[in-house]
Design an enzyme around this catalytic site. Structure first.
Site, PDB file in Angstrom:
ATOM      1  N   ASP A 160      -0.766 -12.482   1.963  1.00 47.02           N
ATOM      2  CA  ASP A 160      -1.383 -11.457   2.797  1.00 47.02           C
ATOM      3  C   ASP A 160      -1.603 -12.095   4.167  1.00 47.02           C
ATOM      4  O   ASP A 160      -2.725 -12.439   4.548  1.00 47.02           O
ATOM      5  CB  ASP A 160      -2.701 -10.974   2.171  1.00 47.02           C
ATOM      6  CG  ASP A 160      -3.210  -9.715   2.850  1.00 47.02           C
ATOM      7  OD1 ASP A 160      -2.585  -9.294   3.836  1.00 47.02           O
ATOM      8  OD2 ASP A 160      -4.226  -9.159   2.394  1.00 47.02           O
ATOM      9  N   ASP A 162       2.286   1.990   3.394  1.00 49.05           N
ATOM     10  CA  ASP A 162       3.210   1.042   4.047  1.00 49.05           C
ATOM     11  C   ASP A 162       4.646   1.469   3.801  1.00 49.05           C
ATOM     12  O   ASP A 162       5.493   1.331   4.657  1.00 49.05           O
ATOM     13  CB  ASP A 162       3.124  -0.373   3.460  1.00 49.05           C
ATOM     14  CG  ASP A 162       1.740  -0.937   3.430  1.00 49.05           C
ATOM     15  OD1 ASP A 162       0.951  -0.584   4.309  1.00 49.05           O
ATOM     16  OD2 ASP A 162       1.461  -1.746   2.521  1.00 49.05           O
ATOM     17  N   GLU A 209      -9.040 -13.736  -1.623  1.00 45.52           N
ATOM     18  CA  GLU A 209      -8.290 -14.022  -0.384  1.00 45.52           C
ATOM     19  C   GLU A 209      -9.001 -15.104   0.427  1.00 45.52           C
ATOM     20  O   GLU A 209     -10.204 -15.019   0.672  1.00 45.52           O
ATOM     21  CB  GLU A 209      -8.151 -12.737   0.439  1.00 45.52           C
ATOM     22  CG  GLU A 209      -7.452 -12.960   1.771  1.00 45.52           C
ATOM     23  CD  GLU A 209      -6.996 -11.677   2.441  1.00 45.52           C
ATOM     24  OE1 GLU A 209      -6.588 -10.732   1.731  1.00 45.52           O
ATOM     25  OE2 GLU A 209      -7.045 -11.608   3.672  1.00 45.52           O
ATOM     26  N   ASP A 215      -5.605 -13.724   9.180  1.00 45.83           N
ATOM     27  CA  ASP A 215      -4.467 -13.610   8.255  1.00 45.83           C
ATOM     28  C   ASP A 215      -3.289 -14.496   8.629  1.00 45.83           C
ATOM     29  O   ASP A 215      -2.150 -14.032   8.703  1.00 45.83           O
ATOM     30  CB  ASP A 215      -3.979 -12.146   8.190  1.00 45.83           C
ATOM     31  CG  ASP A 215      -4.892 -11.259   7.349  1.00 45.83           C
ATOM     32  OD1 ASP A 215      -5.642 -11.789   6.517  1.00 45.83           O
ATOM     33  OD2 ASP A 215      -4.840 -10.029   7.524  1.00 45.83           O
ATOM     34  N   HIS A 240     -10.999 -14.098   3.545  1.00 44.89           N
ATOM     35  CA  HIS A 240     -12.197 -13.336   3.182  1.00 44.89           C
ATOM     36  C   HIS A 240     -13.290 -14.278   2.684  1.00 44.89           C
ATOM     37  O   HIS A 240     -14.474 -14.062   2.943  1.00 44.89           O
ATOM     38  CB  HIS A 240     -11.881 -12.303   2.098  1.00 44.89           C
ATOM     39  CG  HIS A 240     -10.876 -11.279   2.530  1.00 44.89           C
ATOM     40  ND1 HIS A 240     -10.447 -10.271   1.707  1.00 44.89           N
ATOM     41  CD2 HIS A 240     -10.220 -11.107   3.708  1.00 44.89           C
ATOM     42  CE1 HIS A 240      -9.561  -9.518   2.356  1.00 44.89           C
ATOM     43  NE2 HIS A 240      -9.409 -10.012   3.563  1.00 44.89           N
ATOM     44  N   GLU A 295     -10.690  -6.857  -4.679  1.00 44.85           N
ATOM     45  CA  GLU A 295     -10.523  -7.917  -3.677  1.00 44.85           C
ATOM     46  C   GLU A 295     -11.761  -7.993  -2.794  1.00 44.85           C
ATOM     47  O   GLU A 295     -12.018  -7.087  -1.995  1.00 44.85           O
ATOM     48  CB  GLU A 295      -9.274  -7.608  -2.832  1.00 44.85           C
ATOM     49  CG  GLU A 295      -8.962  -8.667  -1.797  1.00 44.85           C
ATOM     50  CD  GLU A 295      -7.690  -8.347  -1.013  1.00 44.85           C
ATOM     51  OE1 GLU A 295      -6.716  -7.833  -1.609  1.00 44.85           O
ATOM     52  OE2 GLU A 295      -7.676  -8.599   0.193  1.00 44.85           O
ATOM     53  N   HIS A 338       0.893  -1.162   0.000  1.00 49.61           N
ATOM     54  CA  HIS A 338       0.000   0.000   0.000  1.00 49.61           C
ATOM     55  C   HIS A 338       0.930   1.210   0.000  1.00 49.61           C
ATOM     56  O   HIS A 338       1.998   1.168   0.624  1.00 49.61           O
ATOM     57  CB  HIS A 338      -0.823   0.132   1.280  1.00 49.61           C
ATOM     58  CG  HIS A 338      -1.772  -0.983   1.581  1.00 49.61           C
ATOM     59  ND1 HIS A 338      -1.399  -2.117   2.248  1.00 49.61           N
ATOM     60  CD2 HIS A 338      -3.105  -1.108   1.354  1.00 49.61           C
ATOM     61  CE1 HIS A 338      -2.448  -2.899   2.405  1.00 49.61           C
ATOM     62  NE2 HIS A 338      -3.509  -2.315   1.876  1.00 49.61           N
ATOM     63  N   ASP A 349     -10.563 -11.799  10.515  1.00 44.94           N
ATOM     64  CA  ASP A 349      -9.535 -11.957   9.483  1.00 44.94           C
ATOM     65  C   ASP A 349      -8.178 -12.153  10.165  1.00 44.94           C
ATOM     66  O   ASP A 349      -7.398 -11.214  10.298  1.00 44.94           O
ATOM     67  CB  ASP A 349      -9.533 -10.667   8.634  1.00 44.94           C
ATOM     68  CG  ASP A 349      -8.915 -10.852   7.264  1.00 44.94           C
ATOM     69  OD1 ASP A 349      -8.640 -12.005   6.879  1.00 44.94           O
ATOM     70  OD2 ASP A 349      -8.701  -9.843   6.573  1.00 44.94           O
ATOM     71  N   ASP A 383      -4.761 -13.731  -2.623  1.00 46.86           N
ATOM     72  CA  ASP A 383      -4.117 -13.380  -1.365  1.00 46.86           C
ATOM     73  C   ASP A 383      -4.152 -14.647  -0.532  1.00 46.86           C
ATOM     74  O   ASP A 383      -5.216 -15.092  -0.070  1.00 46.86           O
ATOM     75  CB  ASP A 383      -4.857 -12.229  -0.657  1.00 46.86           C
ATOM     76  CG  ASP A 383      -4.318 -10.866  -1.094  1.00 46.86           C
ATOM     77  OD1 ASP A 383      -3.527 -10.830  -2.058  1.00 46.86           O
ATOM     78  OD2 ASP A 383      -4.694  -9.857  -0.477  1.00 46.86           O
TER      79      ASP A 383
HETATM   80  C1  XLS Z   1      -7.580  -6.614   4.216  1.00 45.84           C
HETATM   81  C2  XLS Z   1      -7.100  -6.846   2.869  1.00 45.84           C
HETATM   82  C3  XLS Z   1      -5.940  -5.955   2.455  1.00 45.84           C
HETATM   83  C4  XLS Z   1      -5.772  -5.981   0.969  1.00 45.84           C
HETATM   84  C5  XLS Z   1      -4.969  -4.848   0.438  1.00 45.84           C
HETATM   85  O1  XLS Z   1      -8.251  -7.434   4.807  1.00 45.84           O
HETATM   86  O2  XLS Z   1      -6.776  -8.193   2.715  1.00 45.84           O
HETATM   87  O3  XLS Z   1      -4.779  -6.344   3.116  1.00 45.84           O
HETATM   88  O4  XLS Z   1      -5.200  -7.171   0.530  1.00 45.84           O
HETATM   89  O5  XLS Z   1      -5.538  -3.630   0.700  1.00 45.84           O
HETATM   90 NI    NI Z   2      -5.773  -9.043   1.075  1.00 45.87          NI
HETATM   91 NI    NI Z   3      -7.526  -9.639   4.514  1.00 41.26          NI
END
Ligand code: XLS
Ligand code: NI
Ligand code: NI
Length: 437
Positions: free
Chosen positions: A339, A104, A268, A309, A271, A232, A101, A307, A296
């Site tokens: 991700d 970041d 993702e 991750d 998600h 996404e 991003h 989430d 992702d």
């Molecule tokens: C958040 C998203 C984010 C996207 C990029 O949950 O996964 O990380 O991948 O903005």
């Molecule tokens: Ni993501």
């Molecule tokens: Ni995410």
């Protein structure tokens, strides 16, 4: 620069019997699977936000991560130093891509002009490091959700100025992505959604979001950026209802506003599960619409409803994911983007290596298993045979559009009843998959 990971050398493939935690057991980049190298199939990417900006903080306490190279300041020089560390990490890991991003990589300044200047100063280092290492940008994106100005959303904000700020940010992020030779650009909805319909004009917000994306499509053409645009999907978090809730909702939105030719989906795993779907389901929905772009790669926790991750380690998950990806011709512009973040308790730099090595190995193994299942052919043959009644006779007639309700009635009046033709054989198929794990 002093190396940030002095004790770690390039991660090598050592094969299944290796006991070295800092070696690949399955990911052998040059190994050919279905006519392509593993490197080309998987197109691994490291994310800047979790891996180089994640601190391990959560709502109950501050970060725990020890990152000796980071002076903790919000300065441009610290951001530049971090960029060099990022490339040392990605190079040692052997991932061909990375993603960011805008926020970041570089700190926000006191206004948009200063923020853009900071971004340029760090992008310069990113460009030099890309050149030095050959590592490429898979996609860039703009963070349109952290700053308080986006409290009501960005493209869907009730505040037109917030929309404008987001548009300016997207413009700049597109330029930097283009300058760095990015293969794509992603739009994740951030705060595009609502907390309550009592204060929300949903239709108007969706129209604004479509407008913002059209502006981005126009600008992309104007600057000659040929990278792929992705949306996404995510169903919740941060808002109660995100507009891009799942693959089907995104496709419908893109079709409704004439955006589908310009976008593919970035799916993702976590998600998908938050949306009440499997990763395989979301990939199938995207693939069927010709919009399977990138993934992702992460995973959630079955017992936690947010989430989380986490890095993907399940061979079932990676096998099912790769089966769909191979079915739809593989990742072309997209990649397998981690991700994902290490747990708060995994505070040492070496944990970043363990996490990525595990994810890459899990996908390499999934790729090989999926390819073996496809080479074996029994699964595909089963599915084909299951629909055999559509290949000839009345089924073929319906598919080719050469029939009417009247003719179908006549057919069934003559036959009288449906005869069951095939069992679903789910248990047999699950056992078949297990033969390969
Ligand atoms: C958040 C998203 C984010 C996207 C990029 O949950 O996964 O990380 O991948 O903005
Ligand atoms: Ni993501
Ligand atoms: Ni995410």
């Amino acid at each position: 620069m002093q190396p940030a990971f002095p004790k770690i050398t390039k991660i090598a493939y050592e094969g299944k019997s290796s006991r070295n935690p800092l070696a690949f057991k399955h990911y052998n980049p040059d190994e050919i699977v279905e006519g392509k190298t593993m490197r080309e199939h998987l197109r691994f990417a490291v994310v800047y936000w979790h891996t180089f900006r994640g601190t391990g903080s959560d709502p109950f306490g501050p970060g725990t991560a020890v990152r000796p190279w980071d002076d903790g300041s919000n300065s441009v020089s610290n951001a530049q130093q971090r960029a060099r560390v990022a490339f040392e990490f990605i190079e040692k890991l052997g991932a061909p891509f990375y993603c960011w991003h805008d926020r970041d990589v570089a700190p926000e300044g006191k206004n948009l002009r200063e923020t853009n200047k900071n971004f340029d100063a760090v992008a310069k280092v990113l460009k030099a490091e890309q050149k030095r290492t050959g590592i490429k940008l898979l996609w860039g994106t703009a963070n349109l959700f952290s700053n308080p100005r986006f409290m009501h959303g960005a493209g869907t904000s009730c505040n037109a100025d917030a929309f404008v700020f987001a548009a300016a940010q997207i413009k700049k992020a597109l330029e930097v992505t283009h300058e760095l030779g990015g293969a794509g650009y992603t739009f994740w909805g951030g705060r595009e959604g609502y907390m309550t319909l009592l204060n929300t004009d949903m239709k108007r917000e969706l129209e604004h979001l479509a407008k913002l994306l059209h502006l981005a499509v126009d600008y992309k053409k104007q600057i000659g950026f040929n990278g792929q645009f992705y949306i996404e999907p995510k169903p919740k978090e941060p808002t109660k209802h995100q507009y891009d809730s799942d693959a089907a909702a995104c496709l419908n939105f893109l079709r409704e506003y004439d955006l589908l030719p310009h976008f593919k989906l970035n799916i993702e795993t976590n998600h998908a599960t938050l949306a009440g779907h499997t990763m395989q389901h979301e990939l199938e929905v995207a693939g069927g619409a010709g919009a399977l772009g990138s993934i992702d790669a992460n995973t959630g926790d079955e017992l936690l409803g947010w989430d989380t991750d986490q890095f993907p380690t399940s061979f079932y998950l990676t096998t099912y994911t790769m089966l769909v990806i191979l079915k739809y011709g593989g990742l072309t512009t997209g990649g397998v983007n981690f991700d994902a973040k290490v747990r708060r308790e995994s505070f040492e730099p070496v944990d970043l290596f363990h996490a990525h090595i595990g994810g890459m190995d899990a996908f390499a193994r999934g790729l090989k298993i999926a390819a073996a299942i496809r080479a074996d052919g029994r699964l595909a043959e089963f599915v084909k045979n299951r629909y055999a009644s559509w290949d000839s006779g009345i089924g073929a007639k319906i598919e080719s559009g050469k029939t009417t309700l009247k003719a179908l009635e006549a057919y069934m009046l003559k036959q009288g009843e449906v005869t069951p033709n095939v069992s679903g054989r789910q248990e047999f198929l699950e056992n078949l998959i297990n033969e390969y794990l």
